[in-house]
Design an enzyme around this catalytic site. Structure first.
Site, PDB file in Angstrom:
ATOM      1  N   ARG A 262       0.816  -1.223   0.000  1.00 49.19           N
ATOM      2  CA  ARG A 262       0.000   0.000   0.000  1.00 49.19           C
ATOM      3  C   ARG A 262       0.845   1.268   0.000  1.00 49.19           C
ATOM      4  O   ARG A 262       0.425   2.294  -0.498  1.00 49.19           O
ATOM      5  CB  ARG A 262      -0.920   0.001   1.214  1.00 49.19           C
ATOM      6  CG  ARG A 262      -2.192  -0.772   0.927  1.00 49.19           C
ATOM      7  CD  ARG A 262      -3.177  -0.571   2.030  1.00 49.19           C
ATOM      8  NE  ARG A 262      -2.684  -1.237   3.218  1.00 49.19           N
ATOM      9  CZ  ARG A 262      -3.436  -1.912   4.062  1.00 49.19           C
ATOM     10  NH1 ARG A 262      -4.722  -1.992   3.855  1.00 49.19           N
ATOM     11  NH2 ARG A 262      -2.931  -2.496   5.114  1.00 49.19           N
TER      12      ARG A 262
ATOM     13  N   GLU B 149      12.055 -14.470  24.028  1.00 46.20           N
ATOM     14  CA  GLU B 149      12.721 -13.379  23.308  1.00 46.20           C
ATOM     15  C   GLU B 149      13.042 -12.247  24.262  1.00 46.20           C
ATOM     16  O   GLU B 149      12.246 -11.952  25.159  1.00 46.20           O
ATOM     17  CB  GLU B 149      11.806 -12.851  22.209  1.00 46.20           C
ATOM     18  CG  GLU B 149      11.532 -13.885  21.140  1.00 46.20           C
ATOM     19  CD  GLU B 149      10.659 -13.319  20.049  1.00 46.20           C
ATOM     20  OE1 GLU B 149      11.205 -12.724  19.115  1.00 46.20           O
ATOM     21  OE2 GLU B 149       9.436 -13.448  20.143  1.00 46.20           O
TER      22      GLU B 149
ATOM     23  N   HIS C 140       4.194 -22.074  15.722  1.00 49.91           N
ATOM     24  CA  HIS C 140       5.587 -22.507  15.883  1.00 49.91           C
ATOM     25  C   HIS C 140       5.735 -23.598  16.953  1.00 49.91           C
ATOM     26  O   HIS C 140       6.315 -24.658  16.709  1.00 49.91           O
ATOM     27  CB  HIS C 140       6.483 -21.340  16.299  1.00 49.91           C
ATOM     28  CG  HIS C 140       6.533 -20.212  15.310  1.00 49.91           C
ATOM     29  ND1 HIS C 140       6.415 -20.404  13.959  1.00 49.91           N
ATOM     30  CD2 HIS C 140       6.715 -18.878  15.482  1.00 49.91           C
ATOM     31  CE1 HIS C 140       6.508 -19.226  13.354  1.00 49.91           C
ATOM     32  NE2 HIS C 140       6.688 -18.292  14.253  1.00 49.91           N
TER      33      HIS C 140
HETATM   34  C1  BG6 Z   1       7.420 -14.760  14.303  1.00 51.34           C
HETATM   35  C2  BG6 Z   1       6.599 -14.003  15.306  1.00 51.34           C
HETATM   36  O1  BG6 Z   1       6.619 -15.676  13.622  1.00 51.34           O
HETATM   37  O2  BG6 Z   1       8.475 -15.432  14.970  1.00 51.34           O
HETATM   38  C3  BG6 Z   1       7.468 -13.029  16.068  1.00 51.34           C
HETATM   39  O3  BG6 Z   1       5.560 -13.308  14.646  1.00 51.34           O
HETATM   40  C4  BG6 Z   1       8.666 -13.723  16.660  1.00 51.34           C
HETATM   41  O4  BG6 Z   1       6.738 -12.353  17.083  1.00 51.34           O
HETATM   42  C5  BG6 Z   1       9.383 -14.566  15.617  1.00 51.34           C
HETATM   43  O5  BG6 Z   1       9.547 -12.726  17.148  1.00 51.34           O
HETATM   44  C6  BG6 Z   1      10.475 -15.407  16.231  1.00 51.34           C
HETATM   45  O6  BG6 Z   1      11.178 -16.022  15.209  1.00 51.34           O
HETATM   46  P1  BG6 Z   1      12.710 -16.366  15.348  1.00 51.34           P
HETATM   47  O7  BG6 Z   1      13.058 -17.121  14.131  1.00 51.34           O
HETATM   48  O8  BG6 Z   1      13.437 -15.080  15.504  1.00 51.34           O
HETATM   49  O9  BG6 Z   1      12.800 -17.185  16.595  1.00 51.34           O
END
Ligand code: BG6
Length: 527
Positions: free
Chosen positions: A66, A243, A267
């Site tokens: 967009r 995280e 995940h």
């Molecule tokens: C993403 C999420 O799918 O995965 C994020 O939307 C998250 O919030 C991320 O930070 C983590 O991925 P990775 O590969 O950095 O562990």
């Protein structure tokens, strides 16, 4: 006391990255190209692949978004993104100049019907002056909120872009795939009306992570571990995706999503299926996905009372992360002052099958925790006899040898660590915990490809093994939706547990495990 014994006895010589396969030329169309994912992951992944000549020949990327931009402005923005991406290897001005020629941009609202016709015209333009029999291979990447996906899919169909008459046409759909069971079903039905299941790639980038693929080799390629991998030997399993970062620039997305939908619903449930699945009959897409599906089917959705007992939702408040004071979630821009959205979730799942009956699987994920850690920890039961009781020294107490733990670490290091008891040197019978460790990088002396590189390449090659099938996605939502509903209703919801940013999460998550005599591993990777 913890000592590391590295299994690699001699360092192998420096190895180059394994050559990439020869892949047919194609054009990738990214919807949501002005967004975060395109900048941080997709374009850097295509750049890395292109630097290695993959796909070969004519390979182009058309970004659709967009935000109003010309091709040139898009190229400049992507240059900044790629040169600063942590996964960008070998960035040079020459390589970029070569790659930038392949990048084009089209300003348009993907939910607007007309835009798909424009895309079709723009794609056709790219094939002007090419022989008629040059294959039109298209990969559509939907890096957009799931609410917009439906319109894009219908629009692609109407513009004739799902047709495979002159080449292949595939679509990658980002997670979260819908926001509950009903919306996921509806999205699946829309996809099915336009594309065949073979054309659809529901992406969960965790499946592209090297250590997770290695989990299958670890479990089913070795005779050593599989006999232990069941309720007779395993006490409990922890799956963590922690995280240290907060929600950052994605606050608006996060306010709609939360930790459960963002990470656990996809995940971590995928990690759970790979950890718990039975051996597949073959290493092919359907055989593997069939076994993963069985795991999800073996989990009963929670009743409201169980939601209260087996789930924890948390939200970070102001605290210190790596020495820096950070605001609480409710103080972030674009977050409601009274937001009840969870930035942390911990869930206890039970898998009702012969292999896992009675073994809790604890999943947790959160933002602004003390560190970045993604791992699976399989805790084995104590030995039936405490022969070496009172010989183990740890944390000032004298107690029995710690039960063995098999840790499959996905991030920040890619490693497998097995801890066990050993006698300490000396005349007295004293024991300690030691660790047998395998580390990807120090063993193989080469970096693993980023998960997105692996998965994009698989989609271009037409291999769906590491993508989620329709029924898997729906089973995931079958488990998550009752939790979301109970949390939203308030009645059977556990209260929001606030935790200081930069900690291990709320005390309620510790209490969840303590009820069963279990403990989480520390997020800093220590026991
Ligand atoms: C993403 C999420 O799918 O995965 C994020 O939307 C998250 O919030 C991320 O930070 C983590 O991925 P990775 O590969 O950095 O562990």
């Amino acid at each position: 006391m913890s000592t590391t014994i590295d299994v690699e006895s001699q360092s192998p010589p420096q190895l180059a990255r394994a050559p990439l396969p020869n892949v047919a030329p194609c054009t990738v169309v990214i919807f949501g190209a002005s967004g975060d994912l395109a900048r941080s992951k997709l374009i850097p992944a295509f750049f890395n692949l292109a630097c290695e000549g993959c796909p070969s020949g004519e390979f182009n990327v058309l970004g659709v978004g967009r935000t109003e931009m010309t091709d040139e402005k898009f190229q400049v923005q992507m240059r900044d993104a790629v040169s600063s991406a942590k996964d960008a290897r070998g960035f040079t001005d020459e390589r970029w100049a070569e790659f930038a020629k392949r990048l084009r941009y089209l300003t348009g609202d993907p939910s607007d019907d007309g835009v798909h016709k424009e895309i079709a015209a723009r794609l056709e333009e790219m094939y002007t002056n090419k022989a008629d029999d040059v294959a039109r291979n298209y990969l559509f990447y939907l890096s957009t909120p799931s609410s917009v996906a439906k319109q894009i899919i219908v629009g692609l169909g109407a513009a004739g872009l799902a047709s495979e008459e002159r080449g292949w046409s595939r679509i990658i759909i980002e997670k979260p795939f819908g926001r509950d069971l009903d919306s996921a079903r509806e999205l699946n039905e829309t996809v099915e009306r336009v594309f065949t299941e073979q054309q659809v790639y529901r992406i969960d980038h965790f499946l592209g992570k090297e250590t997770l693929q290695n989990l299958l080799v670890f479990r089913f390629g070795n005779g050593l571990f599989e006999p232990l991998w069941n309720r007779n030997y395993v006490d409990y399993v922890e799956i963590t995706a922690a995280e240290n970062l907060g929600v950052g620039s994605r606050a608006a997305f996060y306010e709609e999503t939360g930790a459960l939908r963002d990470v656990i619903a996809n995940h971590l449930l995928q990690v759970l299926t790979l950890t718990a699945m039975e051996p597949p009959v073959a290493f092919d897409a359907d055989a593997v996905r069939e076994k993963k599906l069985e795991v999800l089917r073996s989990i009963q959705p929670m009743r409201p009372k169980e939601v209260r007992e087996r789930t924890v939702r948390g939200q970070y408040i102001r605290g210190d992360v790596e020495g820096e004071s950070v605001p609480g979630y409710r103080e972030e821009k674009k977050v409601a002052k009274d937001s009840r959205m969870e930035t942390f979730a911990a869930i206890q799942f039970q898998i009702d099958n012969w292999r896992w009956a009675g073994v809790p699987f604890y999943l947790r994920s959160g933002k602004h925790l003390t560190g970045k850690l993604t791992e699976i920890a399989v805790h084995l039961k104590r030995t039936p006899q405490a022969l070496f009781a009172h010989t183990h020294e740890g944390e000032g107490k004298v107690h029995d040898i710690e039960p063995n733990v098999i840790v499959v670490q996905i991030q920040p290091q890619e490693a497998i660590r097995i801890s066990f008891g050993a006698k300490l040197p000396g005349v007295k019978m004293e024991t300690g915990t030691v660790e047998l460790a395998f580390n990807y990088e120090s063993t193989f002396h080469r970096r693993s490809p980023d998960a997105y590189e692996t998965l994009l390449l698989d989609a271009i090659q037409g291999d769906p093994t590491l993508f989620t099938r329709r029924d898997e996605v729906e089973e995931q939502w079958r488990l998550i939706t009752p939790i979301e509903e109970a949390w939203a209703s308030g009645e059977s919801a556990p209260p929001i547990a606030f935790y200081e940013a930069g900690t291990n999460g709320p005390a309620e998550a510790d209490a969840l495990l303590a009820r069963n005599g279990h403990t989480w591993r520390h997020i800093d990777g220590k026991h």
